[in-house]
Design a protein around this motif. Structure first.
Motif, PDB file in Angstrom:
ATOM      1  N   TYR A   1       7.036  30.883  50.073  1.00 52.07           N
ATOM      2  CA  TYR A   1       5.786  31.814  49.564  1.00 52.07           C
ATOM      3  C   TYR A   1       5.973  32.829  50.702  1.00 52.07           C
ATOM      4  O   TYR A   1       5.293  33.826  50.548  1.00 52.07           O
TER       5      TYR A   1
ATOM      6  N   SER B   1       5.847  24.040  55.202  1.00 52.34           N
ATOM      7  CA  SER B   1       5.445  24.853  54.088  1.00 52.34           C
ATOM      8  C   SER B   1       6.548  26.000  53.749  1.00 52.34           C
ATOM      9  O   SER B   1       6.491  26.400  52.847  1.00 52.34           O
TER      10      SER B   1
ATOM     11  N   VAL C   1       6.614  27.649  44.967  1.00 51.14           N
ATOM     12  CA  VAL C   1       5.311  28.245  44.651  1.00 51.14           C
ATOM     13  C   VAL C   1       5.259  29.754  43.847  1.00 51.14           C
ATOM     14  O   VAL C   1       4.580  29.880  43.056  1.00 51.14           O
TER      15      VAL C   1
ATOM     16  N   GLN D   1       5.855  28.543  40.320  1.00 46.21           N
ATOM     17  CA  GLN D   1       4.733  27.930  39.878  1.00 46.21           C
ATOM     18  C   GLN D   1       3.657  28.961  39.569  1.00 46.21           C
ATOM     19  O   GLN D   1       3.042  29.035  38.759  1.00 46.21           O
ATOM     20  N   SER D   2       3.750  30.161  40.437  1.00 44.09           N
ATOM     21  CA  SER D   2       2.567  31.173  40.240  1.00 44.09           C
ATOM     22  C   SER D   2       3.097  31.740  39.060  1.00 44.09           C
ATOM     23  O   SER D   2       2.038  32.243  38.303  1.00 44.09           O
TER      24      SER D   2
ATOM     25  N   THR E   1      -1.942  32.286  42.324  1.00 41.31           N
ATOM     26  CA  THR E   1      -0.965  32.373  43.280  1.00 41.31           C
ATOM     27  C   THR E   1      -1.457  31.719  44.567  1.00 41.31           C
ATOM     28  O   THR E   1      -0.732  30.950  45.569  1.00 41.31           O
TER      29      THR E   1
ATOM     30  N   GLN F   1       8.423  26.322  50.798  1.00 44.03           N
ATOM     31  CA  GLN F   1       7.859  26.649  49.399  1.00 44.03           C
ATOM     32  C   GLN F   1       8.297  28.083  49.290  1.00 44.03           C
ATOM     33  O   GLN F   1       8.155  28.526  47.951  1.00 44.03           O
TER      34      GLN F   1
END
Lengths: 334, 334
Positions: free
Chosen positions: B119, B114, A53, A56-57, A63, B117
């Motif tokens: 984050y 998750s 992510v 991607q952000s 975000t 990912q």
DNA sequence: GAACCGCGAGGAAACGTTTCCGAGGTGTTG
DNA sequence: CAACACCTCGGAAACGTTTCCTCGCGGTTC
């Protein structure tokens, strides 16, 4: 716990025998060829690929995160808000970041400033008080902000408000209707926004009920249980003719109930009591406490919805929503 | 609201007349030349540069974010945890992400999944119950996890526990010491971890006090106010000889207090009452409720500290910390 | 049958940083 | 005085994506 590096889109591409752009397209649904999609999905499963992510952000410039900043999550009103904000945001795929500023205005401004770091797509802010620096910061934030609380009219920011003035008035009118004639008020600090608004509402409620205001039976203290209790003890001793007390929040009102019990006065027989915020405390106290709900849950939900609209690209003029208060009558004032 | 693009490190470099690598070094303190640092800082101020945390995250492979996942932030115990976790993390420069899973085990597993990912840099998890799938997911998480709650011994994850068994036992012993002989227990569901542990503790407390256990004065219901009230009313009517009630949490105990009042029994004169969790409810109830604290705040703080150590690179074997309970005696059992 | 159009896929650039590497300059030492 | 070491700084690659652009291919139309 093998800390093998996570597979990237490149490994997927290699395994699937296609280019990384095709993988990206397949994964984001920007392609039509079903065969390609299948091959990519198979490769994804094979290598155990999970998109980053962060990358991607960086590329997409958003975000998927939203921040909620308030004084202290321990405050029941803010807690109610979080409980509605989080699911509302999550349903749209946003994660929620929590900032407790701990009654520190600098920290609050820091949060506003930190938005330029672009770690969130938006912010819901409950400011303690709104200074000029707040206004300036709000005028030039990097991302959309929704403010819960009072805000000067010329600040171009979505705004959700409670109406604690009308709330306090509602309570006073109810007490007067129930027969009270000497309605005392224990408020929070007068230099806070809710403190001032509730005081105004109290006065206007008295006026509406045709009762004479008397500041001798008004007190200003902290929005806390012990503060309410001690203040109430003093007030009720000095003014035994008081036949109703409005507490500026449920904690204060709980203190009032305790003070009354210590003084041997019956609730609601001798003195009626009403609180504000309608927290879980109210329903479980004894006697159950009448309380004015200021719609914290609704305010939270609405703020989240407004923010989602902005994040969706809506650039209509800023909105200003006021959530009406409502009174729940329980035994303490019946 | 001029949405001019934010300046990047490149603009700073251009204005300062140096390379972007020098800007980066100057900003991160990896250089010695004071003159360079000054020029860079001046340029930063001039163009209003703020680093992009997203780009930094991509490069440095950490995000400065930590997630906290639990059932519902409305639960007082979790709330206390958040209130300690957040400042502890913030002081070390971490932001806090909140996941309310809403009693949904799938959602809980989703959070775990998750994590790949990336984050967040770490997770503090309060699982509802620990299934095999949890265990498997926990074995191969992408980032460090600290679990608050019971966990099988062979799961290699830092773990912070309450001891609600000893907590319940503490309460029973206290009640027995105060003179109670027929101590009833209103528990939560027996198929939950705390429900089972508290029941065990209740039994062991009775044994320690030399009292005969009697399941006729034990009930299992929800951890809620109304549930506690109705169950207590029924129990106390059927067994008027009960001279003390232990509630498995404060909400249940509050219900017990209400039921007793409705039945015209005096607290603590006729019946003593003790709750568990020691929430703010306890101090403000009437009479103030004795309650066993399970150290939620401490558990939160400790979990955060454990996680911070992992994030700092500590790869010592997983730790298992048990926070001892403590009883706060108030009027309801005095 | 040739030219054109459209579609799908690959190559490459870009997002904004950090960091490796190498070049140049200065100071020190033999 | 030359050689070497060290210190700074700049260039460039890399982090893992998305997306623009281009190219090739197949199908349609005159």
């Amino acid at each position: 716990m093998s800390q093998r590096r996570r597979p990237t889109i490149h490994e997927v591409a290699k395994v699937a025998g296609v280019s990384i752009s095709s993988v990206s397209r397949a994964l984001n649904g920007n392609t039509s060829n079903a065969d390609m999609v299948d091959r990519v999905n198979a490769a994804v499963r094979e290598v155990g690929y999970v998109p980053s992510v962060v990358a991607q952000s960086l590329k997409t410039r958003h975000t998927g995160q939203v921040a909620f900043a308030m004084e202290d999550i321990g405050n029941a009103a803010y807690l109610e808000m979080v409980r509605r904000i989080q699911p509302t945001l999550r349903d749209e795929g946003y994660r929620l970041l929590l900032h407790s500023t701990g009654a520190d205005v600098e920290d609050e401004l820091g949060v506003l400033a930190s938005l330029s770091q672009n770690y969130v797509d938006g912010l819901i802010l409950c400011p303690l008080r709104v200074t000029d620096r707040h206004v300036e910061a709000l005028r030039q934030t990097a991302v959309p902000v929704v403010v819960i609380g009072l805000l000067p009219d010329d600040v171009p920011v979505d705004n959700v408000r409670a109406d604690s003035r009308v709330g306090a008035r509602l309570a006073v009118e109810h007490l007067a209707e129930a027969g009270a004639r000497r309605i005392a008020f224990i408020d929070g600090p007068l230099d806070t926004v809710p403190g001032q608004a509730r005081y105004d509402g109290y006065r206007s409620g008295l006026a509406a009920a045709g009762l004479e205001p008397d500041d001798a039976i008004v007190r200003f203290t902290d929005f806390q249980f012990e503060a309410g209790r001690q203040t109430a003890r003093e007030l009720l001793t000095a003014h035994p003719d008081v036949d109703a007390v409005l507490g500026a929040n449920d904690l204060i009102a709980m203190g009032v109930l305790h003070a009354l019990r210590e003084l041997g006065r019956d609730v609601p027989g001798d003195v009626r009591v009403v609180g504000m915020d309608d927290t879980p405390l109210a329903a479980t106290s004894f006697p159950p406490l009448s309380s004015v709900s200021l719609g914290s849950a609704d305010r939270g939900r609405i703020a989240a919805e407004l923010l989602l609209r902005r994040l969706d690209g809506d650039d209509a003029p800023p909105e200003r929503v006021t959530v009406p208060p409502s009174l729940t009558v329980r035994e303490s004032s019946r």
